[in-house]
Design a protein around this motif. Structure first.
Motif, mmCIF file in Angstrom:
data_model
loop_
_atom_site.group_PDB
_atom_site.id
_atom_site.type_symbol
_atom_site.label_atom_id
_atom_site.label_comp_id
_atom_site.label_asym_id
_atom_site.label_seq_id
_atom_site.Cartn_x
_atom_site.Cartn_y
_atom_site.Cartn_z
ATOM 1 N N TYR A 48 9.895 12.703 -6.999
ATOM 2 C CA TYR A 48 10.089 11.665 -6.000
ATOM 3 C C TYR A 48 9.196 12.193 -4.518
ATOM 4 N N LEU A 49 8.576 11.013 -4.019
ATOM 5 C CA LEU A 49 7.843 11.274 -2.841
ATOM 6 C C LEU A 49 8.377 10.126 -1.932
ATOM 7 N N GLU A 50 8.226 10.393 -0.672
ATOM 8 C CA GLU A 50 8.353 9.663 0.414
ATOM 9 C C GLU A 50 7.393 9.068 1.136
ATOM 10 N N GLY A 51 7.203 7.979 1.431
ATOM 11 C CA GLY A 51 5.811 7.421 1.985
ATOM 12 C C GLY A 51 6.351 5.930 2.575
ATOM 13 N N SER A 52 5.325 5.180 2.593
ATOM 14 C CA SER A 52 5.237 3.534 3.218
ATOM 15 C C SER A 52 4.444 2.873 2.189
ATOM 16 N N ILE A 53 4.774 1.790 1.844
ATOM 17 C CA ILE A 53 4.232 0.608 1.288
ATOM 18 C C ILE A 53 4.292 -0.565 2.381
ATOM 19 N N PRO A 54 3.149 -0.892 2.780
ATOM 20 C CA PRO A 54 2.859 -1.720 3.941
ATOM 21 C C PRO A 54 3.874 -3.196 3.599
ATOM 22 N N GLU A 55 3.864 -3.652 2.367
ATOM 23 C CA GLU A 55 4.508 -4.745 2.015
ATOM 24 C C GLU A 55 6.114 -4.497 2.182
ATOM 25 N N TRP A 56 6.424 -3.241 2.075
ATOM 26 C CA TRP A 56 8.064 -3.151 1.938
ATOM 27 C C TRP A 56 8.342 -2.180 3.252
ATOM 28 N N GLY A 57 7.467 -1.830 4.154
ATOM 29 C CA GLY A 57 7.776 -0.971 5.253
ATOM 30 C C GLY A 57 7.606 0.504 5.145
ATOM 31 N N ASP A 58 8.173 1.117 6.024
ATOM 32 C CA ASP A 58 8.247 2.658 6.006
ATOM 33 C C ASP A 58 9.610 2.979 5.346
ATOM 34 N N ASN A 59 9.722 4.509 5.166
ATOM 35 C CA ASN A 59 10.853 4.982 4.686
ATOM 36 C C ASN A 59 11.188 4.534 3.284
ATOM 37 N N ILE A 60 10.122 4.354 2.390
ATOM 38 C CA ILE A 60 10.297 4.073 1.015
ATOM 39 C C ILE A 60 10.059 5.343 0.107
ATOM 40 N N LYS A 61 11.199 5.414 -0.836
ATOM 41 C CA LYS A 61 10.819 6.593 -1.865
ATOM 42 C C LYS A 61 10.435 6.052 -3.110
ATOM 43 N N LEU A 62 9.556 6.588 -3.580
ATOM 44 C CA LEU A 62 9.249 6.286 -4.923
ATOM 45 C C LEU A 62 9.849 7.617 -5.934
ATOM 46 N N ILE A 63 10.806 7.299 -6.654
ATOM 47 C CA ILE A 63 11.091 8.000 -7.587
ATOM 48 C C ILE A 63 10.825 7.765 -9.003
ATOM 49 N N TYR A 64 10.265 8.770 -9.864
ATOM 50 C CA TYR A 64 9.565 8.024 -11.100
ATOM 51 C C TYR A 64 9.750 9.218 -12.018
ATOM 52 N N ARG A 65 9.741 9.010 -13.360
ATOM 53 C CA ARG A 65 9.582 9.707 -14.549
ATOM 54 C C ARG A 65 8.447 9.504 -15.303
ATOM 55 N N HIS A 66 7.592 10.362 -15.726
ATOM 56 C CA HIS A 66 6.505 10.304 -16.700
ATOM 57 C C HIS A 66 6.635 10.599 -18.139
ATOM 58 N N TYR A 67 6.806 9.544 -18.995
ATOM 59 C CA TYR A 67 7.176 9.791 -20.545
ATOM 60 C C TYR A 67 6.025 9.526 -21.213
ATOM 61 N N ALA A 68 5.193 10.327 -21.769
ATOM 62 C CA ALA A 68 4.275 9.943 -22.497
ATOM 63 C C ALA A 68 3.126 9.175 -21.973
ATOM 64 N N THR A 69 2.815 7.970 -22.373
ATOM 65 C CA THR A 69 1.750 7.104 -21.661
ATOM 66 C C THR A 69 2.220 6.282 -20.447
#
Length: 177
Positions: A48-69
């Motif tokens: 997980y990482l915190e950041g900003s996506i301009p279309e969604w604003g600040d204080n956005i978290k990207l939480i992810y899992r990487h499975y194979a491809t």
């Protein structure tokens, strides 16, 4: 905010925005930004990482899992529980695995309707509906029964009525190649 599944090359395989992103160009920009942020991170880093996506604003978290491809990415508000969302991703992937018997990228491409249905059993409108894998799998099984039942039943009376309305003689619609 949104759920994305992208492959290792950044091609989106499932995109579901729960907070509006107005144009297709901006949607592609969001997908590109999200992929760039997660793809450059080694697998040994936290998911997980915190950041900003301009279309969604600040204080956005990207939480992810990487499975194979595939990267399974949930973009959420900063108040959401990181471990709770990681668990939700795990439930989603397990449900897809049960539905497709070892899910792969091609399943997401050729059966996108079923993938969306599985996701809609778990998350609807950005709100988590269900996290119990057994309840989710039962709903998927019930939907499968309804679907196969609707395909296997042919109403011969309706077919006869249609044939009559079309003139009864079907030979005039055959083609000689």
């Amino acid at each position: 905010k949104g759920i994305l599944i992208v492959n290792n090359h950044g091609k989106p395989r499932l995109v579901k925005f729960y907070q509006s992103v107005t144009s297709e160009e901006k949607q592609q920009s969001v997908i590109r930004r999200v992929f760039q942020q997660i793809a450059q991170r080694p697998d040994s880093f936290c998911n997980y990482l915190e950041g900003s996506i301009p279309e969604w604003g600040d204080n956005i978290k990207l939480i992810y899992r990487h499975y194979a491809t595939l990267y399974f990415v949930f973009a959420v508000d900063s108040q959401e529980s990181d471990l709770g969302i990681l668990d939700l991703i795990q439930v989603f992937v397990e449900a897809l695995d049960k539905c497709f018997e070892n899910v792969c990228e091609l399943d997401l491409i050729f059966h996108s309707d079923r993938v969306h249905y599985v996701l809609d059993e778990i998350v609807m409108g950005g709100m988590v509906l269900e996290t119990n894998i057994n309840v989710i799998l039962q709903a998927i099984k019930d939907q499968g029964k309804l679907h196969s039942g609707s395909l296997s039943k042919i109403d011969t009376d309706s077919a006869s009525a249609i044939r009559e309305k079309l003139g009864g003689d079907v030979s005039k619609w055959t083609y000689n190649w």
